[in-house]
Every structure is written in C-alpha cells, then in structure tokens.
Design a protein around this motif. Structure first.
Motif, PDB file in Angstrom:
ATOM      1  N   UNK A   1       0.821  -1.203   0.000  1.00  0.00           N
ATOM      2  CA  UNK A   1       0.000   0.000   0.000  1.00  0.00           C
ATOM      3  C   UNK A   1       0.861   1.262   0.000  1.00  0.00           C
TER       4      UNK A   1
ATOM      5  N   UNK B   1     -12.138  -7.866  -5.300  1.00  0.00           N
ATOM      6  CA  UNK B   1     -11.831  -6.855  -4.280  1.00  0.00           C
ATOM      7  C   UNK B   1     -10.375  -6.399  -4.348  1.00  0.00           C
TER       8      UNK B   1
ATOM      9  N   UNK C   1     -10.136  -4.063  -7.364  1.00  0.00           N
ATOM     10  CA  UNK C   1     -10.875  -2.819  -7.116  1.00  0.00           C
ATOM     11  C   UNK C   1     -10.140  -1.966  -6.082  1.00  0.00           C
ATOM     12  N   UNK C   2      -9.580  -2.618  -5.049  1.00  0.00           N
ATOM     13  CA  UNK C   2      -8.858  -1.858  -4.036  1.00  0.00           C
ATOM     14  C   UNK C   2      -7.614  -1.202  -4.643  1.00  0.00           C
TER      15      UNK C   2
ATOM     16  N   UNK D   1      -8.742   1.951  -6.299  1.00  0.00           N
ATOM     17  CA  UNK D   1      -9.045   2.961  -5.280  1.00  0.00           C
ATOM     18  C   UNK D   1      -7.757   3.565  -4.745  1.00  0.00           C
ATOM     19  N   UNK D   2      -6.802   2.718  -4.381  1.00  0.00           N
ATOM     20  CA  UNK D   2      -5.557   3.208  -3.788  1.00  0.00           C
ATOM     21  C   UNK D   2      -4.681   3.944  -4.807  1.00  0.00           C
TER      22      UNK D   2
ATOM     23  N   UNK E   1     -13.563   1.156  -1.827  1.00  0.00           N
ATOM     24  CA  UNK E   1     -13.233   2.439  -1.189  1.00  0.00           C
ATOM     25  C   UNK E   1     -13.498   2.369   0.315  1.00  0.00           C
TER      26      UNK E   1
ATOM     27  N   UNK F   1     -13.557  -0.426   2.194  1.00  0.00           N
ATOM     28  CA  UNK F   1     -12.601  -1.368   2.793  1.00  0.00           C
ATOM     29  C   UNK F   1     -11.243  -0.681   2.989  1.00  0.00           C
ATOM     30  N   UNK F   2     -10.789   0.048   1.960  1.00  0.00           N
ATOM     31  CA  UNK F   2      -9.478   0.705   2.044  1.00  0.00           C
ATOM     32  C   UNK F   2      -9.471   1.749   3.163  1.00  0.00           C
TER      33      UNK F   2
ATOM     34  N   UNK G   1      -9.434  -0.010   6.660  1.00  0.00           N
ATOM     35  CA  UNK G   1      -8.135  -0.580   7.041  1.00  0.00           C
ATOM     36  C   UNK G   1      -7.099   0.502   7.317  1.00  0.00           C
ATOM     37  N   UNK G   2      -7.104   1.560   6.503  1.00  0.00           N
ATOM     38  CA  UNK G   2      -6.130   2.628   6.719  1.00  0.00           C
ATOM     39  C   UNK G   2      -6.309   3.257   8.096  1.00  0.00           C
TER      40      UNK G   2
END
Lengths: 249, 249
Positions: free
Chosen positions: A97, A129, A132-133, A136-137, B87, B89-90, B93-94
């Motif tokens: 990340x 997921x 998709x994550x 997003x990131x 979005x 989930x991220x 977790x962050x």
C-alpha cells in the motif's frame, strides 16, 4: 474526429508497477517473519516462497501457511506459527500500500482521455476486491465511469479468453476496431483483443528488453509498443487523432 | 515470592482501544463510499451500517456488500458497487492500522512482567489472523512466548466457554488460583475465568461509568477494577507481590 471511441487498460504492470512492488513486499514479508522468530536463513525462506507462489499462483491466499509447511521442522522450533504468518502478512500489505502509485503520466492520460470524450475502462484479471482496491488506492477511480471496470473474477471470464474483452465492448456498444487495449502481456493482453479486431498496445514500462516483440507470433504481436505514458499519449494524439494536450501537466 | 505465575490479557479494549477506532474506521469507510459515488446521506448510510454490524456480527467479512443491498435503489444509480465497497474497505483498514496502538503503559507492563518471570499470555475471541495481526501491529509479540497466544478461532473454543481459559492454564501447567485474567467484559472475560478459580481484573480503560460493577451478579463480579495500566501495575506489585518497577518508564 478521433479514430478511437474507447481505450481499455490492464492494471498490473500497465497502470502501476505491480511486479516490482510485489517482489519488495514479499522480501519484506520474509524479513518480518524472521524477525518474528522464524529460525531460517533469509535466502532459504525466500526461495521456498518463490516456489510456493509459482506452484499455487500469486492470487492464492495462504502463501505463508504453505511456506511454513515446507520449511525444515527446526525452523519452527519454539515459534508461534500464527504470529509469524501475521507478521509476514502485515509487512506485505504495508509495503504494497505504501508503494502503490500509478506510472508517471497514467492518471493524467486517463483524465485527458475522459475529457476528450473517449471512454476509459479497465479490463483486468484477478480477484474482484483485490483489483478494485488497487484502483481505489491508485486514485484512478474518478476517471472511470461506473460501468467501466471489468474484473475477470467479477465477470466470470478469465484472460486470455477474448470473451472478457467482448463483455466490455458489448456493455459500451463499441465496435472492436474503434477500441484499443493497453496491457503488458502478449498472451493475455494482446492476442485476445487482437483476435476480436481491437487495436493493441504492449506496455513495456518495466525494465525489460523490447527486442523480443519481433519474435512473437503474428497473433501475439501488438500494433504498438510503448515504454512510457508520454509515448502512449503521443500515439493516441498523433496516430489516432484523439484531441489530447501534448503533455499531461 | 509473587502470588501469581501468569497474567493473561484480552486484546480488544484491554491491550488497545479497539472499540473507539473501529467506530472511527467505519465512519471513514462511510465517507469514502460516498466520495466514491454512493448517492445517499451519510447518516442514513451510517445507521444502516450499524444495523448490519449488529445483525451479522462485527467479525463478518462482507458488511459493505450487505449495506449496499439495504440502501434504496436510487443510492446506487450510476454507481460501481465494487469500487464503492473497495473504497470503504481501504478507508476502514487505513484508519484501523494508523490508529492501532497499545494503551499507555501496556507494552511496558508486558515487558516487566516477562522480566519478572511471570508468564504473559493473550486469550482472545476472534478470527485467528485478525487477532494475530493486531498483536503484530501493536508491537507486543516480543513480550509473548511462542505458546502464549490463545485465539478462540484457532483453539476451536469461543468465549464465554471457560474451556478456552483452561486450555491456556493446561498448556502452561499453571494452577487457576495462581493466574490472573484481565479483560473488559464481565460476561466473556470475568465470569468464565472466575468460575475456574482464576483471579480477575476488569479493565475499564475506555470512558465508561465504573459504578455498574457493584450491580453485577456475584458470578460476574471481578476481583479488581482497573482504569489504567499504572493501576494494574500497582495492583500486581503491591497486592500480588510481583517484583515490578513502580513505573514502566
């Protein structure tokens, strides 16, 4: 008028340098597991992990559990397996990340394509997921329409099946000849869209020799090879007539 | 000689403030989903999420998928569900990983107990990897022996079953009367070890009224209530004779 109505992108090693950071993330995971008590030489553990990934695929969810099963019993003496695995998982995710950023110019090109009225989409292989994550990131979702993301796990069709690409074209009502796919793998990303009649660009954004493209069979040979987003931008502008600014600043 | 051979700890709201950060992490997830395109009022989404968590448990893996199913159809018009969920989930977790730190004095107490020859362990309810990753991210694993972590999912026994506590005592060969459990929940963390004859301390580290302890049935009433790690340290030192420094500096 532009010669393209849509440009579709792969994610891994096309929008971002997944390969490189996956290696660093796994290396950090191995180090964290040894710090957490694993009694084995870093290179030994690393080599086993490389084998596990090759044998169980990079999308497998339990690499580190399998890794521990393969190490000699003395490596685990007095070791809490669960904490070792958790240390590896945490280090892997933290590296991933932290390092996940788009290739230079990628976000700007998506933005400018979108502004130029060209449809921008993502067609990618992997778990829903997880992919998709990444988008997003990477901060790229704002340039993607709500129906512009096609993930093999979500669609039920895996690369290199051309049907995955066809699903995107059909959803958008776009003729194959007026769409381009940009990806890094000749087998998965070039041959299938080419078979459908799409335009193809091979993304060679990592340090790899470019001279093997000529050796590819005709079915796998891309229309174009690009080594940066500046090159891709120039190609879309100058060859396909997409009204893009010359630079993505 | 100390009157205790072992002290066992709960994780959530005992070693760290899980409750507080879970709330903040979920609030940030709701905001991120709205930023990612979800067309609904923040409070509406929040209230649905609170219901989902109550109905499907906080350890359920698909809160956000369920949440989207419950929202009115217009909330999802022109929305990519997958990117909205990612979005959320991220962001969750962050926030969680950013905020996860031990309560002040907790790490120092584990270190000093360990140095004083008292066994330190963790007995916790939850999913194996989730709980193990918390311990790793809290930086507490160095004070825990390799066989000192007992997670309900890993052991196959869930709180409030006293057998979970018995599993730890048996593994360590420790008499119940010479072990203390520290946890925040009278039902899950006090009654079961008390039934086995263990010493119990109720951790009231979050802002909660302390006056309800007297109202608990005798079976759920702890031997001690502590509102900080300084208090717990003083208790172990002064009442149980554990040779600990007066402060954890």
């Amino acid at each position: 008028m532009a010669d393209l109505d849509a440009v579709y992108f792969d994610i891994d090693d096309t929008l971002c340098a997944t390969g490189g950071f996956a290696l660093r993330a796994r290396r950090n995971a191995v180090r964290a597991m040894i710090e957490a008590g694993l009694r084995a030489d870093e290179e030994l553990v690393w080599n086993e992990l490389v084998e596990v990934i090759a044998e169980f695929s990079s999308n497998y969810e339990h690499h580190y559990d399998k890794l521990l099963l393969r190490l000699p019993p003395e490596a685990l003496e007095g070791v809490n397996r669960v904490l070792v695995v958790a240390a590896g998982v945490a280090a892997y995710h933290d590296t991933k990340f932290r390092e996940l950023t788009p290739y230079p110019g990628a976000a700007e090109l998506l933005r400018d394509l979108s502004a130029a009225g060209v449809r921008v989409g993502v067609i990618t292989h992997g778990w829903t997921m997880k992919q998709a994550e990444k988008l997003v990131r990477l901060g790229l979702t704002r340039w993607l329409d709500h129906d512009a993301v096609f993930i093999s796990d979500q669609i039920g069709i895996a690369k290199p099946n051309p049907k995955l690409y066809l699903a995107a074209l059909r959803a958008h009502g776009i003729a194959p000849g007026r769409a381009m796919y940009v990806g890094d793998n000749p087998v998965n990303d070039i041959a299938p869209p080419k078979r459908l009649g799409m335009r193809t660009a091979l993304a060679r954004l990592r340090q790899r020799p470019a001279d093997d493209v000529a050796a590819l069979p005709e079915s796998h040979r891309p229309d174009h090879v690009v080594t940066s987003y500046a090159e891709l931008r120039a190609l879309l502008r100058d060859v396909y007539g997409v009204p893009l600014p010359a630079s993505g600043a």
